[in-house]
Design an enzyme around this catalytic site. Structure first.
Site, PDB file in Angstrom:
ATOM      1  N   ARG A  55       0.935  -1.281   0.065  1.00 54.94           N
ATOM      2  CA  ARG A  55      -0.098   0.044   0.036  1.00 54.94           C
ATOM      3  C   ARG A  55       0.937   1.185   0.018  1.00 54.94           C
ATOM      4  NH1 ARG A  55       1.455   1.937   3.835  1.00 54.94           N
ATOM      5  NH2 ARG A  55       0.461   3.675   3.660  1.00 54.94           N
ATOM      6  N   GLY A  56       0.242   2.323  -0.141  1.00 50.64           N
ATOM      7  CA  GLY A  56       0.898   3.566  -0.209  1.00 50.64           C
ATOM      8  C   GLY A  56       1.141   3.929  -1.751  1.00 50.64           C
ATOM      9  N   ALA A  57       0.757   4.977  -2.310  1.00 51.22           N
ATOM     10  CA  ALA A  57       0.868   5.335  -3.637  1.00 51.22           C
ATOM     11  C   ALA A  57       2.083   4.834  -4.335  1.00 51.22           C
ATOM     12  CB  ALA A  57       0.599   7.040  -3.918  1.00 51.22           C
ATOM     13  N   ARG A  89      -7.134  -0.665  -7.298  1.00 53.34           N
ATOM     14  CA  ARG A  89      -7.253   0.295  -6.439  1.00 53.34           C
ATOM     15  C   ARG A  89      -7.395   1.918  -7.363  1.00 53.34           C
ATOM     16  NH1 ARG A  89      -4.428   1.017  -0.847  1.00 53.34           N
ATOM     17  NH2 ARG A  89      -6.431   2.124  -0.306  1.00 53.34           N
ATOM     18  N   GLN A 189      -2.780   2.565   9.712  1.00 49.71           N
ATOM     19  CA  GLN A 189      -1.654   2.753   8.944  1.00 49.71           C
ATOM     20  C   GLN A 189      -0.711   3.543   9.875  1.00 49.71           C
ATOM     21  OE1 GLN A 189      -4.672   2.934   7.551  1.00 49.71           O
ATOM     22  NE2 GLN A 189      -4.639   2.312   5.177  1.00 49.71           N
ATOM     23  N   ASP A 230      -1.956  10.648  -2.332  1.00 53.93           N
ATOM     24  CA  ASP A 230      -2.351   9.576  -3.429  1.00 53.93           C
ATOM     25  C   ASP A 230      -2.539  10.377  -4.984  1.00 53.93           C
ATOM     26  OD1 ASP A 230      -3.019   8.531  -0.622  1.00 53.93           O
ATOM     27  OD2 ASP A 230      -2.793   6.745  -2.128  1.00 53.93           O
ATOM     28  N   ASN A 240      -5.719  12.416  -0.189  1.00 48.66           N
ATOM     29  CA  ASN A 240      -4.861  11.590   0.679  1.00 48.66           C
ATOM     30  C   ASN A 240      -5.820  10.956   1.616  1.00 48.66           C
ATOM     31  OD1 ASN A 240      -2.224  10.711   1.651  1.00 48.66           O
ATOM     32  ND2 ASN A 240      -2.582  11.829   3.260  1.00 48.66           N
ATOM     33  N   LYS A 241      -5.274   9.966   2.346  1.00 47.74           N
ATOM     34  CA  LYS A 241      -6.064   9.333   3.526  1.00 47.74           C
ATOM     35  C   LYS A 241      -6.938   9.964   4.149  1.00 47.74           C
ATOM     36  CE  LYS A 241      -5.957   5.712   3.849  1.00 47.74           C
ATOM     37  NZ  LYS A 241      -6.611   4.574   3.147  1.00 47.74           N
TER      38      LYS A 241
HETATM   39  O1  MRU Z   1      -4.931   3.175   1.782  1.00 49.76           O
HETATM   40  P1  MRU Z   1      -3.373   3.377   1.660  1.00 49.76           P
HETATM   41  O2  MRU Z   1      -2.914   2.990   3.070  1.00 49.76           O
HETATM   42  O3  MRU Z   1      -2.966   2.724   0.559  1.00 49.76           O
HETATM   43  O4  MRU Z   1      -3.232   4.900   1.722  1.00 49.76           O
HETATM   44  C1  MRU Z   1      -2.063   5.525   1.677  1.00 49.76           C
HETATM   45  C2  MRU Z   1      -2.070   6.894   2.049  1.00 49.76           C
HETATM   46  O5  MRU Z   1      -2.960   7.666   1.999  1.00 49.76           O
HETATM   47  C3  MRU Z   1      -0.730   7.783   2.016  1.00 49.76           C
HETATM   48  O6  MRU Z   1      -0.687   8.850   2.751  1.00 49.76           O
HETATM   49  C4  MRU Z   1      -0.398   7.963   0.453  1.00 49.76           C
HETATM   50  O7  MRU Z   1      -0.223   7.072  -0.286  1.00 49.76           O
HETATM   51  C5  MRU Z   1       1.056   8.859   0.350  1.00 49.76           C
HETATM   52  S1  MRU Z   1       2.324   7.684   0.645  1.00 49.76           S
HETATM   53  C6  MRU Z   1       3.689   8.178   0.070  1.00 49.76           C
END
Ligand code: MRU
Length: 339
Positions: A55-57, A89, A189, A230, A240-241
């Site tokens: 996970r994470g962009a 996703r 997270q 993201d 973002n999250k």
């Molecule tokens: O659902 P996730 O855990 O993939 O969400 C991730 C985020 O929201 C991060 O803040 C985002 O990807 C930036 S990470 C460099």
């Protein structure tokens, strides 16, 4: 990224290619165990993204790129694999950018072109994040109190992180900050992953529930907020999250600087504004239970948006591989990408 398994210390990215498959630090098990999972077929790869094992962009982007290039190497239909991966996703644009790069490499250079494109995407993510660290470390002095949200560390970006890269870089130079980690319901997270990363490197931090953010900010305990993203669209709005928007609004109300750290793979110059970003809605079960234990009234329905949109006017600066940009510089960069 440095981490320990038992007595052994490792310095590795959070995922890597090995013998035609991808090995990941499986994020579903952290921080309780460090499990390395090997992902082989397209079904396993798509499932790893959907279940947030990866996970994470930028990490999703690099993993998607490796997955597609491996499927192509094994003679699978590139178009079908691309479709399966891109729909896994919807919000993080790095995935689409990475898959486009691999398809382009394949069209131009066949299997070798696809493999080379995946490698170069992953390499650029790591180097971009290192440079984000160089750009952002200037904001940090010893003891600076930084609030972050979700995990924008090495687990989200192969190595270094986006929001966490300036923190790591500042620590190396003796300017160790203090980090407020918001837990990031419903999948934690922040409290599972960011807290794990920070503790692996001995960086001082404390976890708060998401709803404590406003109180902690208003108590004068936060010097700045740094988050990842993201997707950042042409006008600088970002996804973002879930929970990021609320923090940005409170930060502006209280005059606390709000920074967004991003590699170029997170830019989406084709989408004009934030309200057009597709926002992933995940299964309500994630809200209704925690670690398999029911946490809410069984007869109540839930709603589980995974991301929110923060308009550009709330952003003090974008921490990029090429320095800290204001929204006008960022828009200029977007225009140059469209030419
Ligand atoms: O659902 P996730 O855990 O993939 O969400 C991730 C985020 O929201 C991060 O803040 C985002 O990807 C930036 S990470 C460099």
């Amino acid at each position: 990224m440095k981490f320990r398994i038992g007595d052994r210390e490792f310095d590795r990215p959070c995922l890597w290619e090995e013998d035609g498959s991808t090995v990941i630090i499986d994020q579903r098990f952290l921080p309780f165990s460090v499990v390395l999972s090997r992902m082989r077929g397209i079904g396993e790869m798509v499932n790893a993204i959907k279940t947030l094992a990866v996970r994470g962009a930028p990490s999703i982007g690099a993993f998607g790129a490796y997955s597609l290039s491996q499927c192509i190497s094994k003679g699978e239909d590139p178009e079908r694999c691309h479709r399966d991966l891109i729909t896994s996703r919807p919000t993080a644009v790095d995935l689409g950018n990475a898959l486009d790069r691999v398809m382009e490499g394949y069209r131009e250079g066949g299997v070798d072109g696809a493999v080379g494109s995946a490698d170069s995407f992953a390499g650029e993510v790591v180097e971009s994040c290192r440079r984000i660290g160089e750009s952002g470390k200037k904001l940090i002095s010893r003891g600076t109190r930084i609030m972050t949200h979700c995990n924008a560390g090495a687990l989200a970006t192969l190595d270094w992180g986006t929001a966490v890269a300036p923190i790591r870089m500042a620590v190396r130079e003796g300017n160790t900050p203090f980090v407020w980690v918001s837990e990031t319901r419903p999948l934690f997270q922040g409290s599972r992953l960011t807290a794990w990363e920070l503790s692996q490197e001995g960086i001082p931090h404390r976890i708060i529930v998401d709803s404590a953010s406003g109180y902690v900010m208003r108590s004068g305990e936060v010097d700045m907020i740094v988050v990842g993203a993201d997707r950042v669209c042409a006008n600088g709005d970002l996804a973002n999250k879930i929970g990021t928007y609320g923090k940005a609004v409170v930060a502006r109300e209280l005059g606390i600087p709000f920074y967004v750290a991003i590699p170029w793979s997170t830019l989406d110059p084709k989408t004009s504004e934030g309200d057009l970003i597709p926002i992933e809605t995940r299964c309500g079960g994630e809200v209704e239970s925690c670690m398999g234990k029911p946490m809410s009234n069984p007869r109540s329905a839930s709603f589980n948006p995974a991301f929110d949109v923060t308009p550009s006017e709330y952003v003090t600066g974008y921490i990029t591989p090429d320095g800290i940009l204001d929204v006008h510089d960022l828009r200029e960069k977007m225009r140059s990408l469209m030419q």
